[in-house]
Design a protein around this motif. Structure first.
Motif, PDB file in Angstrom:
ATOM      1  N   ASN A  25       0.839  -1.200   0.000  1.00 58.66           N
ATOM      2  CA  ASN A  25       0.000   0.000   0.000  1.00 58.66           C
ATOM      3  C   ASN A  25       0.876   1.254   0.000  1.00 58.66           C
ATOM      4  OD1 ASN A  25       0.813  -0.075   2.701  1.00 58.66           O
ATOM      5  ND2 ASN A  25      -1.228   0.303   3.522  1.00 58.66           N
ATOM      6  N   HIS A  32       0.864   5.767   0.031  1.00 61.90           N
ATOM      7  CA  HIS A  32       0.146   7.025   0.264  1.00 61.90           C
ATOM      8  C   HIS A  32       1.152   8.175   0.202  1.00 61.90           C
ATOM      9  CE1 HIS A  32      -2.358  10.130   2.072  1.00 61.90           C
ATOM     10  NE2 HIS A  32      -3.409   9.357   1.880  1.00 61.90           N
ATOM     11  N   GLU A  87      -3.633   4.065  -1.796  1.00 59.33           N
ATOM     12  CA  GLU A  87      -4.536   4.682  -0.825  1.00 59.33           C
ATOM     13  C   GLU A  87      -4.572   6.206  -0.925  1.00 59.33           C
ATOM     14  OE1 GLU A  87      -3.643   3.299   3.101  1.00 59.33           O
ATOM     15  OE2 GLU A  87      -3.820   1.187   2.570  1.00 59.33           O
ATOM     16  N   HIS A  93      -7.659   8.491  -0.353  1.00 59.55           N
ATOM     17  CA  HIS A  93      -8.116   8.733   1.017  1.00 59.55           C
ATOM     18  C   HIS A  93      -7.303   9.868   1.631  1.00 59.55           C
ATOM     19  CE1 HIS A  93     -10.587   5.029   1.220  1.00 59.55           C
ATOM     20  NE2 HIS A  93      -9.702   4.603   0.347  1.00 59.55           N
ATOM     21  N   GLY A 145      -6.198  -0.859   5.623  1.00 59.22           N
ATOM     22  CA  GLY A 145      -5.403  -1.148   4.430  1.00 59.22           C
ATOM     23  C   GLY A 145      -5.653  -2.540   3.899  1.00 59.22           C
TER      24      GLY A 145
END
Length: 251
Positions: A56, A58, A82, A85, A94
């Motif tokens: 994941n 971000h 992600e 978000h 997650g």
């Protein structure tokens, strides 16, 4: 059981405690011993037999995706993005968000701020041992643990006590002042309760609160102790300590 073919690698964190090293990069790309933290973990997983890693992203997501695209070695990387978000989704969120990329079978879940040196010559294989002892008929999860007195970069009083059968008692729930074992950031888990739980609907939640506490109370949270030195790399000082320890072990 055997090592799962799929792992979830948690690399979306903001890395605020690692600043200023994370002012221009994700924590996953901070180097220890000349290698990015995420590569330390991916290499461990590949060595254990993992074929697919769902990662994941971000913070500084583009930089991490570019770095991972350059990897030629196993495991095969799949990105769980992600960034739509407003913040990273924590462990449980997650995993649920990545469900279409994962499986219904048990998976390995790994943080990227964990580096270790295993005892033995040749060294033992902590991740393989963790998975070999996982029995999904009586365990919800099995956590990889290190001895408190062989831990660096950890500023707590210990995470768990463990009974003779490997069941874990979280220190926070027992009220004990200290505990002898620390969670190393790797565990094997049946993800289906996470997928199904209404606690996961809003995404932002860790596993240690709503799940691990319940599983421990039910006698379904287990652990496996790694014999060796664990280095939690959570801030610049811890990174320097880990780098010095690796240099001493592998001159």
């Amino acid at each position: 059981m055997t090592v799962p073919q799929t792992a979830m690698v948690l690399a979306a964190g903001l890395g605020t405690r690692m600043r200023p090293l994370t002012d221009d990069r994700p924590k996953a790309l901070v180097e220890v011993g000349g290698k990015a933290l995420i590569d330390h973990m991916l290499d461990r997983l590949a060595d254990a037999g993992v074929q697919r890693a769902v990662v994941n992203v971000h913070a500084f997501g583009d930089a991490l995706i570019t770095h991972l695209a350059r990897r030629a070695d196993a495991p095969y990387i799949i990105i769980s993005d992600e960034r739509p978000h407003f913040a990273p989704l924590e462990t449980g969120g997650g995993i649920k968000f990545a469900r279409p990329l994962l499986t219904e079978a048990p998976i390995l879940v790994a943080n990227i701020d964990s580096v270790w040196i295993e005892d033995g010559e040749p060294p033992s294989h902590a991740i393989q041992d963790l998975c070999a002892g996982f029995d999904p008929t009586r365990m919800a999860a099995r956590l990889l643990l290190a001895h408190m007195d062989r831990t660096t970069g950890f500023d707590g009083a210990g995470d768990f006590a463990m009974d003779g059968e490997g069941r874990l008692a979280p220190r926070r729930l027992t009220g004990a002042a200290t505990a002898p074992l620390n969670y190393m950031g790797v565990h094997i888990v049946d993800p289906r309760p996470i997928y199904a739980s209404p606690k996961t609907e809003f995404g932002l939640f860790p596993l240690s609160g709503p799940f691990w506490a319940d599983w421990a109370a039910e006698g379904r949270l287990f652990g496996a102790v790694m014999e060796g030195d664990w280095m939690h790399v959570g801030d610049p000082a811890a990174r320097d300590t880990a780098e010095a320890r690796l240099a001493a072990a592998f001159p």
